[in-house]
Design an enzyme around this catalytic site. Sequence first.
Site, PDB file in Angstrom:
ATOM      1  N   GLU A   1      -9.637  -1.872   5.297  1.00 39.81           N
ATOM      2  CA  GLU A   1     -10.253  -1.583   6.583  1.00 39.81           C
ATOM      3  C   GLU A   1     -11.465  -2.491   6.808  1.00 39.81           C
ATOM      4  O   GLU A   1     -11.982  -3.082   5.853  1.00 39.81           O
ATOM      5  CB  GLU A   1     -10.702  -0.117   6.602  1.00 39.81           C
ATOM      6  CG  GLU A   1      -9.568   0.882   6.400  1.00 39.81           C
ATOM      7  CD  GLU A   1      -8.698   1.087   7.648  1.00 39.81           C
ATOM      8  OE1 GLU A   1      -8.527   0.131   8.430  1.00 39.81           O
ATOM      9  OE2 GLU A   1      -8.186   2.206   7.813  1.00 39.81           O
TER      10      GLU A   1
ATOM     11  N   ASP B   1       0.828  -1.211   0.000  1.00 34.59           N
ATOM     12  CA  ASP B   1       0.000   0.000   0.000  1.00 34.59           C
ATOM     13  C   ASP B   1       0.861   1.260   0.000  1.00 34.59           C
ATOM     14  O   ASP B   1       2.087   1.197   0.189  1.00 34.59           O
ATOM     15  CB  ASP B   1      -0.955  -0.007   1.206  1.00 34.59           C
ATOM     16  CG  ASP B   1      -0.293  -0.445   2.505  1.00 34.59           C
ATOM     17  OD1 ASP B   1       0.946  -0.361   2.597  1.00 34.59           O
ATOM     18  OD2 ASP B   1      -1.016  -0.872   3.415  1.00 34.59           O
TER      19      ASP B   1
ATOM     20  N   HIS C   1      -7.107  -4.794  10.094  1.00 32.51           N
ATOM     21  CA  HIS C   1      -6.903  -4.569   8.654  1.00 32.51           C
ATOM     22  C   HIS C   1      -5.646  -5.274   8.154  1.00 32.51           C
ATOM     23  O   HIS C   1      -4.713  -5.536   8.913  1.00 32.51           O
ATOM     24  CB  HIS C   1      -6.922  -3.074   8.295  1.00 32.51           C
ATOM     25  CG  HIS C   1      -5.727  -2.268   8.691  1.00 32.51           C
ATOM     26  ND1 HIS C   1      -5.809  -0.939   9.049  1.00 32.51           N
ATOM     27  CD2 HIS C   1      -4.415  -2.578   8.769  1.00 32.51           C
ATOM     28  CE1 HIS C   1      -4.605  -0.477   9.308  1.00 32.51           C
ATOM     29  NE2 HIS C   1      -3.752  -1.451   9.152  1.00 32.51           N
TER      30      HIS C   1
ATOM     31  N   ASN D   1      -7.277  -2.834  14.202  1.00 35.52           N
ATOM     32  CA  ASN D   1      -8.684  -3.120  13.873  1.00 35.52           C
ATOM     33  C   ASN D   1      -8.813  -4.327  12.935  1.00 35.52           C
ATOM     34  O   ASN D   1      -9.873  -4.576  12.374  1.00 35.52           O
ATOM     35  CB  ASN D   1      -9.344  -1.891  13.238  1.00 35.52           C
ATOM     36  CG  ASN D   1      -8.669  -1.477  11.932  1.00 35.52           C
ATOM     37  OD1 ASN D   1      -7.727  -2.123  11.503  1.00 35.52           O
ATOM     38  ND2 ASN D   1      -9.167  -0.421  11.310  1.00 35.52           N
TER      39      ASN D   1
HETATM   40  C1  GLP Z   1      -0.295   0.168   8.438  1.00 36.94           C
HETATM   41  C2  GLP Z   1      -0.077  -0.622   7.162  1.00 36.94           C
HETATM   42  C3  GLP Z   1      -0.312  -2.097   7.390  1.00 36.94           C
HETATM   43  C4  GLP Z   1       0.429  -2.557   8.626  1.00 36.94           C
HETATM   44  C5  GLP Z   1      -0.121  -1.830   9.821  1.00 36.94           C
HETATM   45  C6  GLP Z   1       0.495  -2.270  11.132  1.00 36.94           C
HETATM   46  O1  GLP Z   1      -1.612   0.542   8.637  1.00 36.94           O
HETATM   47  N1  GLP Z   1      -0.903  -0.179   6.100  1.00 36.94           N
HETATM   48  O2  GLP Z   1       0.097  -2.812   6.239  1.00 36.94           O
HETATM   49  O3  GLP Z   1       0.279  -3.939   8.777  1.00 36.94           O
HETATM   50  O4  GLP Z   1       0.148  -0.453   9.625  1.00 36.94           O
HETATM   51  O5  GLP Z   1       1.625  -1.506  11.415  1.00 36.94           O
HETATM   52  P1  GLP Z   1       2.587  -1.758  12.634  1.00 36.94           P
HETATM   53  O6  GLP Z   1       3.454  -2.896  12.226  1.00 36.94           O
HETATM   54  O7  GLP Z   1       3.361  -0.474  12.773  1.00 36.94           O
HETATM   55  O8  GLP Z   1       1.751  -2.066  13.817  1.00 36.94           O
END
Ligand code: GLP
Length: 259
Positions: free
Chosen positions: A143, A67, A138, A136
């Site tokens: 989402e 993303d 995702h 959440n």
């Molecule tokens: C973002 C990314 C996700 C990732 C998530 C968790 O929202 N779009 O792909 O998995 O963060 O991030 P973290 O590893 O910092 O908890």
Amino acid sequence: MHLIIVESPAQMARLAADRLAAQLAHRPDSVLGLPTGDTPLALYRELVRRQRRGELDLSRATTFNLDEYLGLGPDHPTSYAHYMRRHLFAPAGMDSRRTHLPDGTAADPHAEAERYEAAIRAAGGIDLQLLGIGVNGHIGFNEPGSPLDSRTRVVELCATTRSANRRHFPCGEAPPTHAITLGIATILEARRLLLLATGSAKATALRAALQGPISAGLPASVLQRHPACVAILDAAAATALDPATRQAARLSASTLSSS
Ligand code: GLP
């Protein structure tokens, strides 16, 4: 789904790097799907270390990130393109022609999402997709409520995600409201999936994702449908799983680390 509970982020990084190395040994020109966030940072450090020591060869791999924020160009310090260059692509000496992210500044983001999906298909699809999980539930930026058959597209980020990701942005700068993300169906088409999660903030989402019903309300739950999905969690992330599952997954980790 095969579940492994590790004792530390360092052990998670080593196990995940082993799986990636096995994929590259099997097919040096593998197509890898990559995530951002705090969770994969230790893995990226481990990959860079192995690459520099000649224990791994990323030079023939092609990568597609999950993303990118809309409105942030690759030189913006909180864009995912910038993150990837800083934490993996540059230190591992990867050729920028083989590393792909959606262009967050494309004039037509919807067309950019379609182009990105087509580029993945043209590359032969993703061999190994690494994933994190949002608080959440995702995956990528899919989402809660995202259609399970969704493709790469423009999405609006929900308040929970924007607030969780605010810590990456300089004081006073709000996270973007939209992003381009691989779709849920696109993610599920990867031949193998590797989910990484650390910390107690993810525990509730992980229980729902791994042990609850499959539902668009908790996008990561769809990973249960994938025939080759491995989840590596640290103990804090696994606290809400039922005790028998936790016990079996710990044994699995000790077997792996002693083998
Ligand atoms: C973002 C990314 C996700 C990732 C998530 C968790 O929202 N779009 O792909 O998995 O963060 O991030 P973290 O590893 O910092 O908890």
